[in-house]
Write a protein that holds these residues in place. Structure first.
Motif: not given
Length: 77
Positions: A43-44, A48-49, A53-56
């Protein structure tokens, strides 16, 4: 007297205590089960992925916006 008025036993009392659904308690149980099974790490890693992805995606949006603003500035002025 027992011939005219026979003794009738009282019905047994029903001692029912309702059990209410406690959402917080169920969530704690599920979380504890996941911790014990080791899937909490999964889950962690998944979160994190998603965060990366949201930051990219956000970075790509700002770069595209700056390029568009630069092109507009270049052609207008």
């Amino acid at each position: 007297m027992s011939v005219l008025f026979p003794k009738v036993n009282k019905p047994r009392e029903w001692d029912y205590r309702p059990i209410y659904y406690d959402e917080e308690k169920e969530a704690r149980k599920e979380k504890l089960a996941r911790l014990r099974s080791g899937s909490m790490r999964d889950e962690y890693a998944r979160r994190k992925q998603e965060r990366e992805a949201k930051q990219k995606s956000r970075l790509g949006f700002w770069i595209a916006l700056l390029l568009l603003a630069g092109l507009i500035y270049y052609f207008v002025l």
